[in-house]
Motif scaffolding. Structure first.
Motif, PDB file in Angstrom:
ATOM      1  N   LYS A 139      -5.383   1.763   5.467  1.00 29.62           N
ATOM      2  CA  LYS A 139      -4.443   0.762   4.959  1.00 29.62           C
ATOM      3  C   LYS A 139      -4.906  -0.643   5.318  1.00 29.62           C
ATOM      4  O   LYS A 139      -4.901  -1.560   4.476  1.00 29.62           O
ATOM      5  CB  LYS A 139      -3.055   1.019   5.537  1.00 29.62           C
ATOM      6  CG  LYS A 139      -1.989   0.001   5.134  1.00 29.62           C
ATOM      7  CD  LYS A 139      -0.646   0.378   5.748  1.00 29.62           C
ATOM      8  CE  LYS A 139       0.466  -0.573   5.303  1.00 29.62           C
ATOM      9  NZ  LYS A 139       0.307  -1.924   5.903  1.00 29.62           N
ATOM     10  N   ASN A 140      -5.329  -0.835   6.559  1.00 27.32           N
ATOM     11  CA  ASN A 140      -5.791  -2.150   7.002  1.00 27.32           C
ATOM     12  C   ASN A 140      -7.024  -2.598   6.229  1.00 27.32           C
ATOM     13  O   ASN A 140      -7.131  -3.760   5.812  1.00 27.32           O
ATOM     14  CB  ASN A 140      -6.092  -2.111   8.505  1.00 27.32           C
ATOM     15  CG  ASN A 140      -6.580  -3.449   9.025  1.00 27.32           C
ATOM     16  OD1 ASN A 140      -5.840  -4.436   9.034  1.00 27.32           O
ATOM     17  ND2 ASN A 140      -7.835  -3.491   9.456  1.00 27.32           N
ATOM     18  N   ASN A 180      -2.491  -1.216  -3.530  1.00 29.73           N
ATOM     19  CA  ASN A 180      -3.474  -0.268  -2.992  1.00 29.73           C
ATOM     20  C   ASN A 180      -2.860   1.121  -2.941  1.00 29.73           C
ATOM     21  O   ASN A 180      -1.663   1.264  -2.670  1.00 29.73           O
ATOM     22  CB  ASN A 180      -3.903  -0.659  -1.566  1.00 29.73           C
ATOM     23  CG  ASN A 180      -4.350  -2.095  -1.460  1.00 29.73           C
ATOM     24  OD1 ASN A 180      -5.351  -2.491  -2.051  1.00 29.73           O
ATOM     25  ND2 ASN A 180      -3.609  -2.892  -0.701  1.00 29.73           N
ATOM     26  N   ILE A 220       0.810   5.769  -0.253  1.00 29.66           N
ATOM     27  CA  ILE A 220       0.040   7.014  -0.160  1.00 29.66           C
ATOM     28  C   ILE A 220       0.460   7.928  -1.299  1.00 29.66           C
ATOM     29  O   ILE A 220       1.651   8.088  -1.566  1.00 29.66           O
ATOM     30  CB  ILE A 220       0.274   7.712   1.190  1.00 29.66           C
ATOM     31  CG1 ILE A 220      -0.315   6.872   2.330  1.00 29.66           C
ATOM     32  CG2 ILE A 220      -0.340   9.112   1.189  1.00 29.66           C
ATOM     33  CD1 ILE A 220      -0.006   7.419   3.715  1.00 29.66           C
ATOM     34  N   GLU A 247      -6.068  -3.627   2.672  1.00 33.35           N
ATOM     35  CA  GLU A 247      -5.359  -4.901   2.617  1.00 33.35           C
ATOM     36  C   GLU A 247      -6.254  -6.069   3.011  1.00 33.35           C
ATOM     37  O   GLU A 247      -5.846  -7.231   2.908  1.00 33.35           O
ATOM     38  CB  GLU A 247      -4.095  -4.816   3.474  1.00 33.35           C
ATOM     39  CG  GLU A 247      -3.101  -3.827   2.863  1.00 33.35           C
ATOM     40  CD  GLU A 247      -1.846  -3.597   3.681  1.00 33.35           C
ATOM     41  OE1 GLU A 247      -1.752  -4.161   4.792  1.00 33.35           O
ATOM     42  OE2 GLU A 247      -0.961  -2.859   3.204  1.00 33.35           O
ATOM     43  N   THR A 270       3.008   7.360   9.796  1.00 36.24           N
ATOM     44  CA  THR A 270       2.472   6.031   9.471  1.00 36.24           C
ATOM     45  C   THR A 270       3.532   5.067   8.965  1.00 36.24           C
ATOM     46  O   THR A 270       3.335   3.858   8.998  1.00 36.24           O
ATOM     47  CB  THR A 270       1.393   6.136   8.381  1.00 36.24           C
ATOM     48  OG1 THR A 270       2.002   6.507   7.135  1.00 36.24           O
ATOM     49  CG2 THR A 270       0.332   7.145   8.757  1.00 36.24           C
ATOM     50  N   ILE A 296       4.070   4.501   5.996  1.00 31.61           N
ATOM     51  CA  ILE A 296       3.583   3.958   4.738  1.00 31.61           C
ATOM     52  C   ILE A 296       4.362   4.640   3.613  1.00 31.61           C
ATOM     53  O   ILE A 296       4.566   5.859   3.656  1.00 31.61           O
ATOM     54  CB  ILE A 296       2.070   4.222   4.570  1.00 31.61           C
ATOM     55  CG1 ILE A 296       1.280   3.573   5.705  1.00 31.61           C
ATOM     56  CG2 ILE A 296       1.569   3.708   3.219  1.00 31.61           C
ATOM     57  CD1 ILE A 296      -0.205   3.953   5.708  1.00 31.61           C
ATOM     58  N   THR A 319       0.846  -1.194   0.000  1.00 30.58           N
ATOM     59  CA  THR A 319       0.000   0.000   0.000  1.00 30.58           C
ATOM     60  C   THR A 319       0.879   1.241   0.000  1.00 30.58           C
ATOM     61  O   THR A 319       1.870   1.308   0.732  1.00 30.58           O
ATOM     62  CB  THR A 319      -0.923   0.025   1.233  1.00 30.58           C
ATOM     63  OG1 THR A 319      -1.776  -1.119   1.203  1.00 30.58           O
ATOM     64  CG2 THR A 319      -1.776   1.283   1.257  1.00 30.58           C
ATOM     65  N   ILE A 360      -3.673   5.144  -1.368  1.00 35.66           N
ATOM     66  CA  ILE A 360      -4.462   6.076  -0.551  1.00 35.66           C
ATOM     67  C   ILE A 360      -4.121   7.480  -1.024  1.00 35.66           C
ATOM     68  O   ILE A 360      -2.966   7.908  -0.925  1.00 35.66           O
ATOM     69  CB  ILE A 360      -4.125   5.946   0.943  1.00 35.66           C
ATOM     70  CG1 ILE A 360      -4.350   4.505   1.434  1.00 35.66           C
ATOM     71  CG2 ILE A 360      -4.959   6.924   1.769  1.00 35.66           C
ATOM     72  CD1 ILE A 360      -3.802   4.245   2.835  1.00 35.66           C
ATOM     73  N   GLY A 370      -9.222   5.697  -0.921  1.00 38.38           N
ATOM     74  CA  GLY A 370      -8.445   4.472  -0.784  1.00 38.38           C
ATOM     75  C   GLY A 370      -8.957   3.454  -1.781  1.00 38.38           C
ATOM     76  O   GLY A 370     -10.097   3.001  -1.667  1.00 38.38           O
TER      77      GLY A 370
END
Length: 228
Positions: free
Chosen positions: A105-106, A85, A9, A109, A50, A52, A7, A87, A127
């Motif tokens: 994110k969760n 993914n 961003i 996924e 995060t 990410i 994932t 975001i 997302g």
């Protein structure tokens, strides 16, 4: 790609000049420069918490002739890099938290697309998974209108973040977030108040001149310091 990094961003924003030309909310150029940098740094700090992976795209790095094309290309490029993914966030929802991003994110996924509804009918967060992303459908969204959220929700069959956040487009939005922004730090609010403290309905600019000329007439100061 490992499960940890499937994932990413996409921080998608206009640059300072284009943002000023689109919505200066009555501030002069120096005030608006401070405001822009405050919001960008707040978003970058939230994303950084995060861990990410993030791709930042300002106007001069975006590809396409319309908002829809630029956003669609930005998302597509991250999918082409191997992410499953993406975001998408902008700089105009400072109440967005790192916890929100990790929750999204969760969900992604675990097979769920997610949207965050803003106060004007748009989306402060998108997302979307690679398997549900259709470039043609994204290009056909009525971007920058009050129809965006509902069109995206229908397209993505998405879950919704609980918080409906104020997106900052007009001076009244800034007034509202100072009153209602329960999740913003005291320091952030103090800086925001200071930026607007000298606001008047009449600036020193000649309104017969295009705003692009205003931008050239004033030297911009550095950004304010930012804390969480």
């Amino acid at each position: 790609m490992s499960q940890v990094n499937n994932t990413a961003i996409l921080f998608f924003s206009r640059n300072l000049k284009e943002e000023f030309l689109a919505k200066n909310v009555g501030l002069n150029i120096q005030q608006f420069s401070n405001l822009f940098n405050l919001l960008v740094k707040k978003t970058q700090r939230t994303i950084g918490q995060t861990q990410i992976p993030v791709k930042t795209l300002f106007s001069d790095e975006q590809i396409g002739s319309s908002f829809g094309e630029r956003l669609t290309n930005g998302i597509s490029n991250l999918f082409s890099e191997g992410f499953e993914n993406v975001i998408v966030v902008g700089n105009d929802a400072p109440e967005l938290s790192s916890e929100d991003l990790l929750w999204v994110k969760n969900k992604l996924e675990n097979g769920k697309n997610v949207l965050g509804r803003d106060s004007h009918g748009g989306a402060y967060l998108i997302g979307v998974s690679k398997k549900d992303f259709c470039t043609t459908a994204f290009l056909n969204i009525d971007w920058n209108t009050k129809l965006v959220f509902n069109q995206l929700k229908l397209l993505l069959s998405s879950e919704e973040l609980e918080n409906r956040l104020i997106d900052l487009n007009e001076k009244s939005d800034f007034q509202n977030i100072l009153k209602q922004g329960l999740h913003l730090s005291k320091t952030f609010k103090q800086i925001l108040k200071a930026i607007f403290s000298n606001y008047t309905s009449h600036t020193n600019f000649n309104f017969t001149l295009p705003k692009s000329i205003w931008f050239q007439l004033t030297e911009l100061r550095g950004p304010p310091s930012l804390v969480s």
